[in-house]
Write a protein that holds these residues in place. Structure first.
Motif, PDB file in Angstrom:
ATOM      1  N   LEU A 324      -2.489  -5.668   4.278  1.00 26.79           N
ATOM      2  CA  LEU A 324      -1.983  -4.695   3.305  1.00 26.79           C
ATOM      3  C   LEU A 324      -0.493  -4.465   3.473  1.00 26.79           C
ATOM      4  N   GLY A 325      -0.031  -4.320   4.714  1.00 23.70           N
ATOM      5  CA  GLY A 325       1.389  -4.094   4.944  1.00 23.70           C
ATOM      6  C   GLY A 325       2.234  -5.264   4.501  1.00 23.70           C
ATOM      7  N   LEU A 326       1.788  -6.467   4.821  1.00 24.15           N
ATOM      8  CA  LEU A 326       2.546  -7.658   4.449  1.00 24.15           C
ATOM      9  C   LEU A 326       2.496  -7.890   2.942  1.00 24.15           C
ATOM     10  N   ALA A 327       1.346  -7.641   2.319  1.00 26.55           N
ATOM     11  CA  ALA A 327       1.232  -7.791   0.871  1.00 26.55           C
ATOM     12  C   ALA A 327       2.164  -6.820   0.156  1.00 26.55           C
ATOM     13  N   ALA A 328       2.206  -5.572   0.634  1.00 25.87           N
ATOM     14  CA  ALA A 328       3.104  -4.584   0.033  1.00 25.87           C
ATOM     15  C   ALA A 328       4.559  -4.976   0.236  1.00 25.87           C
ATOM     16  N   ALA A 329       4.875  -5.556   1.404  1.00 25.79           N
ATOM     17  CA  ALA A 329       6.245  -6.000   1.657  1.00 25.79           C
ATOM     18  C   ALA A 329       6.642  -7.128   0.708  1.00 25.79           C
ATOM     19  N   VAL A 330       5.740  -8.092   0.487  1.00 27.27           N
ATOM     20  CA  VAL A 330       6.021  -9.192  -0.440  1.00 27.27           C
ATOM     21  C   VAL A 330       6.245  -8.655  -1.851  1.00 27.27           C
ATOM     22  N   TYR A 331       5.362  -7.760  -2.290  1.00 28.22           N
ATOM     23  CA  TYR A 331       5.512  -7.159  -3.615  1.00 28.22           C
ATOM     24  C   TYR A 331       6.826  -6.392  -3.711  1.00 28.22           C
ATOM     25  N   TYR A 332       7.166  -5.663  -2.632  1.00 22.86           N
ATOM     26  CA  TYR A 332       8.385  -4.859  -2.665  1.00 22.86           C
ATOM     27  C   TYR A 332       9.639  -5.735  -2.662  1.00 22.86           C
ATOM     28  N   VAL A 333       9.585  -6.874  -1.988  1.00 22.38           N
ATOM     29  CA  VAL A 333      10.718  -7.802  -2.027  1.00 22.38           C
ATOM     30  C   VAL A 333      10.966  -8.262  -3.452  1.00 22.38           C
ATOM     31  N   VAL A 334       9.904  -8.650  -4.159  1.00 26.87           N
ATOM     32  CA  VAL A 334      10.039  -9.101  -5.550  1.00 26.87           C
ATOM     33  C   VAL A 334      10.596  -7.979  -6.415  1.00 26.87           C
ATOM     34  N   HIS A 335      10.044  -6.783  -6.240  1.00 27.06           N
ATOM     35  CA  HIS A 335      10.543  -5.617  -6.994  1.00 27.06           C
ATOM     36  C   HIS A 335      12.020  -5.354  -6.715  1.00 27.06           C
ATOM     37  N   HIS A 336      12.385  -5.372  -5.445  1.00 29.61           N
ATOM     38  CA  HIS A 336      13.746  -4.981  -5.086  1.00 29.61           C
ATOM     39  C   HIS A 336      14.770  -6.004  -5.536  1.00 29.61           C
ATOM     40  N   ILE A 337      14.439  -7.278  -5.450  1.00 35.52           N
ATOM     41  CA  ILE A 337      15.353  -8.310  -5.956  1.00 35.52           C
ATOM     42  C   ILE A 337      15.697  -8.043  -7.406  1.00 35.52           C
ATOM     43  N   THR A 338      14.686  -7.744  -8.198  1.00 33.69           N
ATOM     44  CA  THR A 338      14.878  -7.546  -9.636  1.00 33.69           C
ATOM     45  C   THR A 338      15.625  -6.259  -9.945  1.00 33.69           C
TER      46      THR A 338
END
Length: 524
Positions: A324-338
């Motif tokens: 869950l932590g890593l999945a949220a981090a991956v999602y947040y990376v995509v969000h933050h880049i954009t």
């Protein structure tokens, strides 16, 4: 044909585009057409790669006929392909924005013959870093993108840009030197730099040696990711560059460092050996970054500090070592880049429209340009984590993962994440209330109220369109949050499992050996 065998084209196409752009240096229209077309073609290719690994699993491509672990290997998995797609999407939007700005200004900010080839080389370096299957090729990817970034940061040759460029170069060289020393130490201890092979052999080292190698790599990647206390260089370097350059730097360069940290923590050093120090670093990065943002009066510097602050969320997710932590981090990376790139593009539009990016000198922008106000408001609220936007969903996943882990340090980070999110909203609202909402005559500058109307310039449609498109992508991350989070969870499970990555590169026997080592070591 194995679709993943096309992965090297994600690097080759931008390099080809850079060469062709340089050949066309005296034909500005053709140069712009070539670079945008090549980048669009690269994006299509990367979408195909993402589709091929969504359900098909990890694939590896060997270059030059040398079999791993001796040859150059490129690995396409869900995480790397997702990063390729989002980074090229952002790069394409910024390139369209930069093209519109160059056409409107006559490229006075820097010679177009330099910008377009350098930009394409930057994209090639980022793609190479995401696909690298060995540490040395990852180092090469970093050096490619950093070399191009030196050129882009100093476009125009102004004094502030040269000074910022010098700081940036010095810090980057130190980081690269540390990384190179770490690679040499890793090779000396294991006899390989192939990451799949290292996933097997690092587990055979004594704990002290593993911890030393682990720490060396994290320090090198931490400088590139701009984590505290290694982030001092970023707020002074990024705001001085041209708006498109600042935007693409903010969106991509630090995330390559975050990507390397996540790869290191999941593939090379699974378990919780340095999780506690990483959490402390994440906490300090979040808090110090947002406190710096609140103290700023320049929009670009404020955004630079929020960039540092929100890197802490991603490091937090990586340090949790859970699906869950890593999945949220991956999602947040995509969000933050954009979203972060969108905000820097908006800052460029504000500076162009009103003549300044200082909130002390701005006022009435919402009335002067309602569209510009909307383009700021949406990503600002997204970054702040207002429900139900993607920033809220990513942070919620991280906070749930922290509560799920339940350790005192994780719970402190959960509380800090909530506070930092509120402070981000305060910083974003401060810009909104002063630059966009208040009356021009209430501005604090000596020439208050006169600057915005007097210096207003028409905004080129391509600049506004590129910004609006990227803002729309940020909103799409909310609309399609379900499929994207499932993909993030799949990629997290795949990274934590490791067997798919190792077997794709070295075969099933090596993957079984790594699995056995991890099980015996209690790291699964």
């Amino acid at each position: 044909m194995n679709i993943a065998s096309l992965a090297p084209l994600a690097v080759v196409l931008p390099i080809f585009g850079a060469a062709l752009a340089f050949v066309l240096l005296r034909q500005e229209r053709a140069q712009r057409t070539v670079t945008i077309s090549v980048l669009a073609l690269t994006l299509v290719l990367e979408c195909v790669l993402l589709a091929s690994v969504w359900d098909g699993g990890t694939s590896a491509v060997t270059i030059g006929g040398w079999l791993p672990p001796f040859g150059i290997t490129m690995v396409v998995d869900q995480f790397s392909s997702l990063m390729l797609v989002i980074s090229t999407t952002v790069s394409l939007a910024v390139l369209v924005y930069a093209t519109g700005q160059g056409m409107a200004d006559g490229d006075k900010d820097g010679p177009i013959s330099v910008f377009h080839p350098s930009y394409m080389i930057l994209v090639a370096g980022v793609s190479n870093a995401f696909l690298a299957g060995d540490l040395f090729n990852l180092y090469v990817g970093f050096e490619i993108l950093l070399t191009a970034s030196y050129v882009l940061m100093t476009l125009g040759g102004t004094g502030p840009r040269i000074r910022a460029g010098v700081t940036y170069v010095v810090v980057s060289v130190v980081s690269s030197l540390l990384f190179l020393i770490a690679i040499a130490m890793v090779y000396g201890a294991t006899g390989t730099v192939n990451m799949a092979d290292l996933a097997v052999k690092l587990g055979q080292l004594d704990p002290g040696t593993r911890t030393l190698l682990h720490s060396m790599l994290l320090v090198a990647f931490g400088i590139k990711a701009a984590v505290f206390p290694l982030s001092f260089w970023l707020p002074d370097s990024y705001p001085t560059a041209p708006a498109p350059v600042t935007a693409v730097f903010a969106g991509l360069l630090t995330k390559v460092g975050v990507y390397a940290i996540i790869r290191t923590e999941t593939l090379l050093f699974p378990g919780d050996t340095l999780n506690a120090p990483l959490m402390v670093v994440a906490l300090a990065t979040m808090v110090v970054g947002i406190l710096g943002a609140i103290a700023q009066t320049d929009i670009k510097r404020l955004l630079s500090f929020t960039l540092v602050s929100h890197i802490g969320y991603m490091v937090f997710g990586a340090a949790l070592s859970s699906v869950l932590g890593l999945a949220a981090a991956v999602y947040y990376v995509v969000h933050h880049i954009t979203v972060q790139t969108s905000l820097f593009l908006v800052a460029g539009l504000v500076e162009r429209r009103a003549g300044s990016s200082s909130i002390d000198r701005l006022g009435g922008l919402a009335k002067l340009s309602p569209l510009l106000a909307l383009l700021y408001f949406l990503p600002a609220m997204n970054l702040s984590g207002i429900p139900p936007l993607s920033g809220f969903l990513g942070k919620l996943g991280l906070l749930q993962a922290g509560v799920q882990q339940g350790t005192p340090l994780a719970l402190v980070l959960v509380a800090a994440g909530v506070v930092v999110s509120l402070l981000t909203l305060l910083a974003m609202a401060r810009v909104w209330s002063r630059a966009f909402w208040r009356r021009p005559e209430d501005a604090e500058a000596p020439d208050r109220g006169l600057l915005a109307p007097a210096a207003a310039n028409a905004l080129p449609k391509s600049m506004v369109g590129a910004t609006a498109g990227l803002v729309a992508v940020g909103l799409a991350l909310t609309v399609f949050a379900g499929p994207l989070f499932r993909l993030s969870a799949q990629s997290a499970q795949e990274m934590l499992d490791r067997t798919g990555y190792i077997s794709a590169v070295l075969g099933t026997d090596a993957a079984a050996a790594a699995h056995a080592q991890a099980t015996v070591g209690g790291r699964r």
